[in-house]
Design an enzyme around this catalytic site. Structure first.
Site, mmCIF file in Angstrom:
data_model
loop_
_atom_site.group_PDB
_atom_site.id
_atom_site.type_symbol
_atom_site.label_atom_id
_atom_site.label_comp_id
_atom_site.label_asym_id
_atom_site.label_seq_id
_atom_site.Cartn_x
_atom_site.Cartn_y
_atom_site.Cartn_z
ATOM 1 N N LYS A 79 0.378 -0.663 8.134
ATOM 2 C CA LYS A 79 -0.993 -0.610 9.344
ATOM 3 C C LYS A 79 -1.538 -1.731 10.138
ATOM 4 O O LYS A 79 -0.702 -3.091 9.488
ATOM 5 C CB LYS A 79 -1.799 0.096 9.200
ATOM 6 C CG LYS A 79 -2.894 -0.495 8.212
ATOM 7 C CD LYS A 79 -4.762 0.261 7.230
ATOM 8 C CE LYS A 79 -5.334 -0.446 8.707
ATOM 9 N NZ LYS A 79 -5.335 -1.646 8.041
ATOM 10 N N HIS B 77 -2.306 1.120 1.847
ATOM 11 C CA HIS B 77 -2.540 1.131 0.567
ATOM 12 C C HIS B 77 -3.854 1.759 0.235
ATOM 13 O O HIS B 77 -4.448 2.251 -1.192
ATOM 14 C CB HIS B 77 -3.308 -0.462 0.392
ATOM 15 C CG HIS B 77 -4.197 -0.754 0.734
ATOM 16 N ND1 HIS B 77 -4.859 -0.946 1.993
ATOM 17 C CD2 HIS B 77 -5.865 -0.680 0.103
ATOM 18 C CE1 HIS B 77 -6.032 -1.383 2.144
ATOM 19 N NE2 HIS B 77 -6.826 -1.588 1.265
ATOM 20 N N ASP C 215 -9.172 -0.629 11.806
ATOM 21 C CA ASP C 215 -8.195 -0.993 11.323
ATOM 22 C C ASP C 215 -8.776 -0.560 10.041
ATOM 23 O O ASP C 215 -7.495 -0.100 9.239
ATOM 24 C CB ASP C 215 -9.433 -2.089 10.668
ATOM 25 C CG ASP C 215 -9.150 -3.109 9.587
ATOM 26 O OD1 ASP C 215 -7.653 -2.952 9.386
ATOM 27 O OD2 ASP C 215 -10.071 -3.858 8.962
ATOM 28 N N HIS D 8 -7.610 4.939 6.962
ATOM 29 C CA HIS D 8 -7.572 4.782 5.293
ATOM 30 C C HIS D 8 -8.821 6.543 5.287
ATOM 31 O O HIS D 8 -8.091 7.246 4.425
ATOM 32 C CB HIS D 8 -8.448 3.804 4.938
ATOM 33 C CG HIS D 8 -7.454 2.987 4.709
ATOM 34 N ND1 HIS D 8 -5.989 2.801 5.021
ATOM 35 C CD2 HIS D 8 -7.745 0.849 5.250
ATOM 36 C CE1 HIS D 8 -5.665 1.173 4.973
ATOM 37 N NE2 HIS D 8 -6.590 0.338 5.212
#
Ligand code: BG6
Length: 505
Positions: free
Chosen positions: A164, A194, A251, A256
């Protein structure tokens, strides 16, 4: 949750000199090797522009591995380092590839890696498409459609792993997906996140589907709301160039936190297999309601951290645009319009320079249907409903809060907690999340990687918060929260308007 073992392969890391390579990728591959999980043939080739000898690169990597890898051992490192080599070249230029291809051919021959290659793009996102085009032009992708070959055992594969940020918005993510699809089959594209390598994120499925007591109440009838938070104490510091173009929504939230949300909210898959799980996650992402422009400001809170005694305010960091309204804190409310979740909001929150590192999922159940204990002393006035917390970081564990009678003749009630610390329970040390994900790539297991449509859907869900409609929430963003706090007052106000509060347990 791999079902097959990793194949021997060469891992080619584009962006060998980058921070991610030395701090995360190499230490995580080392950890897998020292645990005996990496096939013995595995080789790692780093590609970067600056000329460098293999040994020089290995010694550069050693100090970061020593600092970041669990249980670093000199002898094991020396053995692992023999797998690593370096290739100097500009991966965006065609003249990089004949030499690289010849090197890989020789290595396949020598090490028995059977033509299998995992390309890892650890480079600036604007280089993803140019590098993929060059890989294609150099004819380095010769298979990639393993599912349709007649002899899947001897067929070699070439897979691509992409970090990403995957695009900057819906349109750019879709464009990048189209570029990739020209060269790689979807089954060979590993969009890495991750967070999906984190143990507790993976254990959400086990928690929900290997137990019987949670799933029957895992819906809007019993759950009042869900909070998914990734709070960090670190600031932006030397990542300004990237961060000022990005912000917390792009971000952290689009990637995530949306992935965590998809695991928490998805339907029961028909099997625990990559395609079935990804299909269910995709349905969740697609069911997220697109917030209308006039509802954006009231369903988000945005902030930028102020300065403190040893903290430079985000706005004053060298490189931050004078009029920057990039958020270092974001909290948004999402609504999933499906049968299971109608009416149960999901609050996603992430920020830099907050009071604590705290990554967690909080499932707040509704209060009891009838208050039979009216007038009974309770610290909150009345029982507020059970709360389940899945702690992802820094601790890994779960906490269930329920009401209990305080011992004594007079009736009084107090919430108590049942805590499990997964690390203590299982006695294992946390390894870097990238390691197990590398093994999944080598095994061809895409369960913990994002499908093309999932990424695009996650962008669609956050776009309103990045659009002009968010300007009202960005207007007075500068230094609107103190470092070491829990974010701007507007984040608490947003919850208070809904009659709720952020978890502090
Ligand atoms: C990265 C973000 O993807 O995740 C960083 O780019 C962030 O800004 C990091 O700090 C957080 O990861 P973790 O594993 O520490 O929660």
């Amino acid at each position: 949750m791999p079902t097959t073992s990793p194949d021997p392969c060469i891992v080619v890391i584009f962006g060998a000199s980058g921070d991610l390579t030395s701090r995360k990728l190499i230490p995580s591959l080392y950890e897998m090797d020292s645990l005996g999980l990496l096939p013995k043939e595995t080789a790692i080739v780093g590609v970067s522009r600056r000329p460098k000898e293999d040994d020089a690169w290995r010694s550069e990597l050693e100090s970061d591995a020593r600092a970041n890898a669990v249980g670093f051992d000199d002898a094991k490192w020396r053995a692992f380092a023999q797998r690593i080599s370096y290739y100097a070249g500009d991966a965006t230029k065609s003249d990089c590839y004949p030499g690289l291809a010849a090197k890989l051919d020789a290595m396949h021959e020598e090490r028995g890696t059977r033509g299998n290659v995992a390309f890892f793009l650890s480079v600036s996102p604007d280089l993803y498409a140019p590098i993929v085009r060059q890989i294609d032009a150099a004819q380095m992708v010769v298979e990639g459609k393993r599912w349709c070959t007649l002899d899947p055992v001897s067929a070699n594969w070439q897979r691509i792993v992409i970090e990403k940020p995957f695009g900057h918005d819906s349109a750019s993510a879709a464009a990048l997906n189209r570029e990739l699809a020209q060269v790689f089959d979807e089954s060979s594209i590993y969009r890495i996140d991750h967070y999906l390598g984190k143990e507790v994120v993976q254990s959400i499925n086990v928690f929900r589907f290997a137990n019987t007591m949670f799933e029957p109440v895992w819906n809007h009838r019993y759950i009042d709301h869900v909070q998914i938070s990734a709070c960090e104490t670190l600031g932006v510091d030397d990542r300004v160039a990237f961060y000022d173009q990005t912000g917390a929504i792009r971000d952290m939230i689009q990637s995530h936190l949306m992935q965590v949300l998809a695991f928490v909210a998805m339907e029961v898959p028909c099997r625990m297999a990559a395609d079935d799980i990804r299909a269910e996650k995709l349905k969740v992402v697609r069911s997220i309601r697109s917030v209308s422009p006039d509802a954006v400001a009231s369903s988000c809170a945005l902030g930028q951290y102020a300065g403190g005694s040893d903290v430079v305010a985000y706005h004053d960091l060298p490189g931050v645009a004078k009029d920057s309204t990039t958020e270092t804190f974001a909290a948004i409310r999402l609504q999933i319009d499906n049968w299971r979740w109608a009416g149960t909001p999901f609050y996603l929150r992430s920020g830099k320079r907050l009071a604590q590192k705290r990554t967690e999922v909080v499932v707040q159940f509704k209060p009891p249907a009838a208050d039979l204990f009216r007038g009974v002393p309770h610290p909150l006035g009345v029982p507020a409903g059970n709360r389940l917390i899945l702690r992802i970081a820094p601790d890994e564990g779960a906490r269930l809060t329920f009401e209990s009678k305080v011992p004594g003749r007079r009736m009084s009630i107090k919430p108590v907690h049942m805590d499990v610390d997964f690390r203590k329970e299982f006695g294992s040390e946390a390894v870097e999340a990238y390691g197990p994900l590398f093994l999944d790539v080598m095994s061809g297991d895409q369960t913990l990687f994002k499908h093309r449509l999932e990424v695009e859907g996650a962008w669609d869900a956050v776009m309103p918060y990045l659009s002009e409609a968010s300007n009202a929430a960005r207007k007075s963003i500068e230094s609107n929260y103190a470092p070491g706090s829990w974010g701007p007052a507007s984040a608490d106000a947003m919850m208070a308007r809904d009659g709720r509060a952020w978890n502090t347990d």
